[in-house]
Design an enzyme around this catalytic site. Structure first.
Site, PDB file in Angstrom:
ATOM      1  N   ASP A  12       0.836  -1.198   0.000  1.00 37.90           N
ATOM      2  CA  ASP A  12       0.000   0.000   0.000  1.00 37.90           C
ATOM      3  C   ASP A  12       0.874   1.252   0.000  1.00 37.90           C
ATOM      4  O   ASP A  12       1.678   1.453   0.911  1.00 37.90           O
ATOM      5  CB  ASP A  12      -0.893  -0.005   1.247  1.00 37.90           C
ATOM      6  CG  ASP A  12      -1.790   1.220   1.327  1.00 37.90           C
ATOM      7  OD1 ASP A  12      -2.931   1.149   0.828  1.00 37.90           O
ATOM      8  OD2 ASP A  12      -1.345   2.254   1.872  1.00 37.90           O
TER       9      ASP A  12
ATOM     10  N   TYR B 194       2.711   9.931  -0.159  1.00 39.38           N
ATOM     11  CA  TYR B 194       3.814   9.365   0.627  1.00 39.38           C
ATOM     12  C   TYR B 194       5.174   9.681   0.012  1.00 39.38           C
ATOM     13  O   TYR B 194       6.206   9.545   0.682  1.00 39.38           O
ATOM     14  CB  TYR B 194       3.678   7.842   0.763  1.00 39.38           C
ATOM     15  CG  TYR B 194       2.429   7.361   1.462  1.00 39.38           C
ATOM     16  CD1 TYR B 194       1.581   8.236   2.136  1.00 39.38           C
ATOM     17  CD2 TYR B 194       2.083   6.012   1.433  1.00 39.38           C
ATOM     18  CE1 TYR B 194       0.430   7.791   2.761  1.00 39.38           C
ATOM     19  CE2 TYR B 194       0.931   5.556   2.061  1.00 39.38           C
ATOM     20  CZ  TYR B 194       0.103   6.447   2.713  1.00 39.38           C
ATOM     21  OH  TYR B 194      -1.033   5.997   3.317  1.00 39.38           O
TER      22      TYR B 194
ATOM     23  N   LYS C 143      -2.871   6.038  -4.095  1.00 39.05           N
ATOM     24  CA  LYS C 143      -3.996   6.920  -3.752  1.00 39.05           C
ATOM     25  C   LYS C 143      -3.819   8.309  -4.350  1.00 39.05           C
ATOM     26  O   LYS C 143      -2.697   8.807  -4.465  1.00 39.05           O
ATOM     27  CB  LYS C 143      -4.125   7.039  -2.228  1.00 39.05           C
ATOM     28  CG  LYS C 143      -4.134   5.704  -1.502  1.00 39.05           C
ATOM     29  CD  LYS C 143      -4.281   5.884  -0.005  1.00 39.05           C
ATOM     30  CE  LYS C 143      -3.908   4.615   0.728  1.00 39.05           C
ATOM     31  NZ  LYS C 143      -2.462   4.407   0.873  1.00 39.05           N
TER      32      LYS C 143
ATOM     33  N   HIS D 294      -7.723   9.467  -1.653  1.00 42.11           N
ATOM     34  CA  HIS D 294      -7.072   9.390  -0.339  1.00 42.11           C
ATOM     35  C   HIS D 294      -7.912  10.019   0.780  1.00 42.11           C
ATOM     36  O   HIS D 294      -7.999   9.483   1.889  1.00 42.11           O
ATOM     37  CB  HIS D 294      -5.702  10.076  -0.411  1.00 42.11           C
ATOM     38  CG  HIS D 294      -4.723   9.585   0.608  1.00 42.11           C
ATOM     39  ND1 HIS D 294      -3.369   9.617   0.411  1.00 42.11           N
ATOM     40  CD2 HIS D 294      -4.903   9.047   1.834  1.00 42.11           C
ATOM     41  CE1 HIS D 294      -2.761   9.122   1.476  1.00 42.11           C
ATOM     42  NE2 HIS D 294      -3.669   8.773   2.356  1.00 42.11           N
TER      43      HIS D 294
END
Length: 262
Positions: free
Chosen positions: A49, A54, A79, A110
Site C-alpha cells: 500500500d 507518501y 492513492k 485518499h
C-alpha cells in the site's frame, strides 16, 4: 511453492483478489522505504500500500521489480491526494511511471475532496481510469457511509474498498455492517496506533495462542475479513506481522476483542 499464495483474500468487483494482509508504507521513504518493501516481499507480503502523498512510489516500484516476483503476484494500491482534483489522469500516469508498471490493482481517493461538489466528478475520473485499465479496481479512503452513498447514488458504482483507521478499540459493528451491506470491503490502517497492546484481553488471548498481542490484533482483522496494512521498517517486526496464518481466534475471543470498541 510459496506458502503465502494461500493467504486469504477479499473479492473485489471484476474478479480482483485483494490479500487481506497488506504492507503499509506511510513515512517509509528513501533507502529505508526500499529496504522495508523488499523485506516485506521476502517475508511473504503480496499486497503493498502506497500513495502519491507518501512520496515513495519510486522506491516501492524498484523494490517490487528487484524482488524477482512476478508483477501479477503482487497487489499494489496507490492513492489520489485531495489537492489533485482536476488532475486525476495526470496523477495516475505519474504513479504508474514511478511504480514502473502499466497498472495498479487499486486506486483510492485518499481523502474526500475539500469541496463536496468535487466528490462525484473525482469519482467519475477514477471510473474512467478503471475502464481504461490503468487500475483494476477503485475505491476511497477516509469516507463516511453517507459520502459513500453519495457516490453510489450518483453513478451506481460502489467503491470496491474504503480504507479507514481501524483497530479493536475503534471497532464499530454498525459501520462494519454498513460496508458489508454495500459490498464495500473495509480496509483498516494504523492497527497498532490506537491499540493498547498491554490490554489484559489481548495479552490473555496472545498467551493462549503463544503469539504477541500485535499478532492477535492483526489476526482479529483477518478473521473479520477486514483488510489490514501494518507498517514497520524493522525486519523482525515485518516478519512477525506476516506470521499470523498458523492460528485463528475462537468466536468467544473475537467477541471479547470486539468489546474493546465498547
Amino acid at each position: 511453492m510459496d506458502q503465502h499464495f494461500n493467504q486469504p483474500t477479499a473479492l473485489l468487483p471484476g474478479d480482483v483478489r485483494m490479500p487481506l494482509l497488506g504492507f503499509g508504507t506511510w513515512q517509509a521513504s528513501g533507502q529505508a522505504g526500499y529496504d522495508a518493501v523488499l523485506a516485506a516481499l521476502d517475508a511473504g507480503y503480496r499486497h503493498i500500500d502506497t500513495a502519491t502523498m507518501y512520496g515513495n512510489e519510486e522506491e516501492v516500484g524498484r523494490a517490487i521489480k528487484e524482488s524477482g516476483l512476478r508483477r501479477e503476484d503482487i497487489f499494489i494500491t496507490t492513492k489520489l491526494p485531495p489537492d489533485r482534483v482536476g488532475r486525476e489522469r495526470e496523477t495516475i500516469e505519474a504513479s504508474l511511471r514511478a511504480l514502473d508498471t502499466d497498472h495498479v490493482d487499486l486506486w483510492l481517493i485518499h481523502w474526500p475532496p475539500s469541496s463536496p461538489a468535487d466528490s462525484i466528478p473525482v469519482w467519475r475520473e477514477l471510473l474512467a481510469a478503471r475502464d481504461e485499465n490503468l487500475t483494476r479496481a477503485i475505491g476511497v479512503s477516509n469516507y463516511s457511509t453517507a459520502q459513500i452513498d453519495e457516490l453510489i447514488q450518483a453513478t451506481e458504482e460502489n467503491p470496491a474498498v474504503n480504507q479507514i483507521r481501524w483497530s479493536p478499540s475503534l471497532y464499530d459493528r454498525q459501520r462494519h455492517v454498513e460496508h458489508r451491506d454495500r459490498g464495500v470491503v473495509l480496509e483498516g490502517y494504523s492497527p497498532f496506533k490506537t491499540s493498547d497492546l498491554s490490554d489484559p484481553v489481548l495479552t490473555r488471548i496472545a498467551t493462549a495462542h503463544d503469539v504477541s498481542p500485535a499478532q492477535v490484533v492483526l489476526r482479529w482483522h483477518i478473521d473479520h475479513e477486514i483488510v489490514v496494512i501494518p507498517k514497520s521498517v524493522t525486519p523482525e517486526r515485518i516478519r512477525a506481522n506476516a506470521d499470523i496464518f498458523d492460528f485463528s481466534l475462537t468466536a468467544e475471543e473475537m467477541r471479547d476483542i470486539d468489546a474493546l470498541g465498547g
